[in-house]
Design a protein around this motif. Sequence first.
Motif, PDB file in Angstrom:
ATOM      1  N   LEU A 198       0.844  -1.175   0.000  1.00 60.33           N
ATOM      2  CA  LEU A 198       0.000   0.000   0.000  1.00 60.33           C
ATOM      3  C   LEU A 198       0.886   1.234   0.000  1.00 60.33           C
ATOM      4  CD1 LEU A 198      -2.784   1.382   0.243  1.00 60.33           C
ATOM      5  CD2 LEU A 198      -2.478   1.299   2.727  1.00 60.33           C
ATOM      6  N   TYR A 199       0.756   2.047  -1.036  1.00 57.23           N
ATOM      7  CA  TYR A 199       1.453   3.324  -1.102  1.00 57.23           C
ATOM      8  C   TYR A 199       0.523   4.365  -0.506  1.00 57.23           C
ATOM      9  CZ  TYR A 199       4.772   1.010  -4.171  1.00 57.23           C
ATOM     10  OH  TYR A 199       5.707   0.155  -4.697  1.00 57.23           O
ATOM     11  N   SER A 200       0.973   5.042   0.517  1.00 53.86           N
ATOM     12  CA  SER A 200       0.063   5.785   1.370  1.00 53.86           C
ATOM     13  C   SER A 200       0.724   7.047   1.891  1.00 53.86           C
ATOM     14  CB  SER A 200      -0.352   4.860   2.525  1.00 53.86           C
ATOM     15  OG  SER A 200      -0.954   5.564   3.569  1.00 53.86           O
ATOM     16  N   HIS A 201      -0.081   7.904   2.514  1.00 58.27           N
ATOM     17  CA  HIS A 201       0.424   8.993   3.349  1.00 58.27           C
ATOM     18  C   HIS A 201      -0.373   8.963   4.634  1.00 58.27           C
ATOM     19  CE1 HIS A 201       0.947  13.040   5.006  1.00 58.27           C
ATOM     20  NE2 HIS A 201       2.104  13.042   4.372  1.00 58.27           N
ATOM     21  N   ASP A 223      -7.287   4.715  -6.135  1.00 60.48           N
ATOM     22  CA  ASP A 223      -8.603   5.191  -5.722  1.00 60.48           C
ATOM     23  C   ASP A 223      -9.105   4.308  -4.580  1.00 60.48           C
ATOM     24  OD1 ASP A 223     -11.154   6.968  -6.525  1.00 60.48           O
ATOM     25  OD2 ASP A 223     -11.803   4.982  -5.908  1.00 60.48           O
ATOM     26  N   SER A 224      -9.352   4.931  -3.442  1.00 56.04           N
ATOM     27  CA  SER A 224      -9.700   4.159  -2.247  1.00 56.04           C
ATOM     28  C   SER A 224     -10.976   3.351  -2.422  1.00 56.04           C
ATOM     29  CB  SER A 224      -9.840   5.089  -1.038  1.00 56.04           C
ATOM     30  OG  SER A 224     -10.897   6.026  -1.226  1.00 56.04           O
ATOM     31  N   TYR A 225     -11.973   3.905  -3.102  1.00 61.45           N
ATOM     32  CA  TYR A 225     -13.231   3.191  -3.296  1.00 61.45           C
ATOM     33  C   TYR A 225     -12.996   1.921  -4.120  1.00 61.45           C
ATOM     34  CZ  TYR A 225     -18.327   3.566  -2.793  1.00 61.45           C
ATOM     35  OH  TYR A 225     -19.635   3.391  -2.404  1.00 61.45           O
ATOM     36  N   ALA A 226     -12.259   2.064  -5.210  1.00 63.01           N
ATOM     37  CA  ALA A 226     -11.962   0.907  -6.055  1.00 63.01           C
ATOM     38  C   ALA A 226     -11.144  -0.132  -5.295  1.00 63.01           C
ATOM     39  CB  ALA A 226     -11.217   1.356  -7.313  1.00 63.01           C
ATOM     40  N   ILE A 227     -10.209   0.333  -4.472  1.00 60.51           N
ATOM     41  CA  ILE A 227      -9.382  -0.581  -3.690  1.00 60.51           C
ATOM     42  C   ILE A 227     -10.238  -1.369  -2.706  1.00 60.51           C
ATOM     43  CG2 ILE A 227      -7.597  -0.718  -1.908  1.00 60.51           C
ATOM     44  CD1 ILE A 227      -6.229   1.669  -3.306  1.00 60.51           C
ATOM     45  N   LEU A 228     -11.152  -0.689  -2.031  1.00 62.50           N
ATOM     46  CA  LEU A 228     -12.009  -1.373  -1.059  1.00 62.50           C
ATOM     47  C   LEU A 228     -12.891  -2.420  -1.721  1.00 62.50           C
ATOM     48  CD1 LEU A 228     -13.099   1.620   1.200  1.00 62.50           C
ATOM     49  CD2 LEU A 228     -11.358  -0.102   1.682  1.00 62.50           C
ATOM     50  N   CYS A 280      -8.162   9.098   2.375  1.00 63.99           N
ATOM     51  CA  CYS A 280      -8.393   8.015   1.413  1.00 63.99           C
ATOM     52  C   CYS A 280      -7.543   6.801   1.767  1.00 63.99           C
ATOM     53  CB  CYS A 280      -8.072   8.500  -0.005  1.00 63.99           C
ATOM     54  SG  CYS A 280      -9.126   9.856  -0.561  1.00 63.99           S
ATOM     55  N   ALA A 281      -6.270   7.041   2.087  1.00 68.08           N
ATOM     56  CA  ALA A 281      -5.396   5.945   2.499  1.00 68.08           C
ATOM     57  C   ALA A 281      -5.828   5.378   3.843  1.00 68.08           C
ATOM     58  CB  ALA A 281      -3.946   6.434   2.569  1.00 68.08           C
ATOM     59  N   TRP A 282      -6.320   6.237   4.699  1.00 73.85           N
ATOM     60  CA  TRP A 282      -6.796   5.831   6.024  1.00 73.85           C
ATOM     61  C   TRP A 282      -7.904   4.799   5.891  1.00 73.85           C
ATOM     62  CZ3 TRP A 282      -7.857  10.304  10.021  1.00 73.85           C
ATOM     63  CH2 TRP A 282      -8.105   9.772  11.288  1.00 73.85           C
ATOM     64  N   LEU A 320       2.121   2.477 -10.869  1.00 76.29           N
ATOM     65  CA  LEU A 320       1.496   3.350  -9.922  1.00 76.29           C
ATOM     66  C   LEU A 320       0.391   4.182 -10.553  1.00 76.29           C
ATOM     67  CD1 LEU A 320       4.642   4.467  -7.965  1.00 76.29           C
ATOM     68  CD2 LEU A 320       3.089   2.591  -7.507  1.00 76.29           C
ATOM     69  N   SER A 321      -0.275   4.975  -9.739  1.00 78.43           N
ATOM     70  CA  SER A 321      -1.414   5.774 -10.159  1.00 78.43           C
ATOM     71  C   SER A 321      -1.092   6.697 -11.324  1.00 78.43           C
ATOM     72  CB  SER A 321      -1.894   6.615  -8.973  1.00 78.43           C
ATOM     73  OG  SER A 321      -2.807   7.588  -9.391  1.00 78.43           O
ATOM     74  N   PRO A 322      -1.831   6.607 -12.428  1.00 78.72           N
ATOM     75  CA  PRO A 322      -1.583   7.490 -13.569  1.00 78.72           C
ATOM     76  C   PRO A 322      -1.717   8.967 -13.215  1.00 78.72           C
ATOM     77  CG  PRO A 322      -3.003   5.672 -14.210  1.00 78.72           C
ATOM     78  CD  PRO A 322      -2.886   5.618 -12.722  1.00 78.72           C
ATOM     79  N   LEU A 323      -2.564   9.286 -12.218  1.00 81.33           N
ATOM     80  CA  LEU A 323      -2.752  10.672 -11.805  1.00 81.33           C
ATOM     81  C   LEU A 323      -1.770  11.094 -10.720  1.00 81.33           C
ATOM     82  CD1 LEU A 323      -6.668  10.821 -11.657  1.00 81.33           C
ATOM     83  CD2 LEU A 323      -5.172  11.848 -13.368  1.00 81.33           C
ATOM     84  N   GLY A 324      -0.945  10.167 -10.264  1.00 76.71           N
ATOM     85  CA  GLY A 324      -0.025  10.490  -9.185  1.00 76.71           C
ATOM     86  C   GLY A 324      -0.717  10.603  -7.839  1.00 76.71           C
ATOM     87  N   PHE A 325      -1.888   9.981  -7.702  1.00 77.83           N
ATOM     88  CA  PHE A 325      -2.650  10.056  -6.466  1.00 77.83           C
ATOM     89  C   PHE A 325      -2.372   8.859  -5.571  1.00 77.83           C
ATOM     90  CE2 PHE A 325      -6.491  12.774  -8.083  1.00 77.83           C
ATOM     91  CZ  PHE A 325      -5.631  13.846  -8.233  1.00 77.83           C
ATOM     92  N   ILE A 326      -2.631   9.028  -4.281  1.00 75.86           N
ATOM     93  CA  ILE A 326      -2.622   7.943  -3.326  1.00 75.86           C
ATOM     94  C   ILE A 326      -4.014   7.851  -2.714  1.00 75.86           C
ATOM     95  CG2 ILE A 326      -0.173   8.035  -2.766  1.00 75.86           C
ATOM     96  CD1 ILE A 326      -0.931   9.705  -0.287  1.00 75.86           C
ATOM     97  N   PRO A 327      -4.368   6.668  -2.185  1.00 73.74           N
ATOM     98  CA  PRO A 327      -3.557   5.461  -2.045  1.00 73.74           C
ATOM     99  C   PRO A 327      -3.471   4.664  -3.334  1.00 73.74           C
ATOM    100  CG  PRO A 327      -5.737   5.056  -1.199  1.00 73.74           C
ATOM    101  CD  PRO A 327      -5.709   6.518  -1.567  1.00 73.74           C
TER     102      PRO A 327
END
Length: 244
Positions: A51-54, A93-98, A59-61, A75-82
């Motif tokens: 998990l790449y997170s901050h 995208d946290s929703y997709a990950i869940l 969202c990562a939380w 990694l994320s094409p938009l450079g977003f986390i998680p």
Amino acid sequence: MLSVPLEVNLSKRNHSGNKPDSPLMENSTSQSQKQTFLSHGSSSTTSKIKLYSHYRSSCAWRVRIALNLKEFRRLSPLGFIPVLVDGDFVICDSYAILLYLEEKYPQIPLLPVNLKKKAYNLQVANIVSSSIQPLQMIGLLKSIEEKVGLEEKLSFARHHITKGFNALEILLQKISGKYATGDQVYMADIFLAPQISNAVVRFNIDMSMYPNLKRINEAYLEVPAFQEALPERQPDAVTLDVTS
């Protein structure tokens, strides 16, 4: 990038636990992101997901809570986390990950079987992820502050948080138990916990106006999966001014 190896063994634990957003650009990558490794699977086959997170990203939380509940940590094409890396599969995208975790690791479900309860969970998750959290992202608020000032920035964020919380409070009056949609932790709770915490810490929202949300959030603090996902307990956690 800080790489932190964490490993746990799969064990049985129920949802009741019986056994705030980033001050940086909320969804963008940074040097203080982390890689989290948790093992899953049987004793004969064990793989690892990353998990790449901050630590402060809500969202990562959400994803950390889900991983803790299920008990395994390009990694994320938009450079977003998680961003979740499972073998050669990468998803952001946290929703997709869940939803991916729900399908692949169904042993401890994030969505109830009951159709109505499932719909309520998705409704709560969508209120948070569509009507509240995007409107308090650091990049957006920074832009507002640069154009119209600090007070207007805070007023904008608080307006949308309270509007969302008002809707959630009314909804939860009909469906909540110990947690958002009953006496087990589900996806609604995973979305609510980070959002409520960030509302209090970053924007000084008075939760006494929302007794159901306040009560439910206090129950989360007793659940190990939620405790372990708290920002201050993450390896990349640092002390920052969350109001900036």
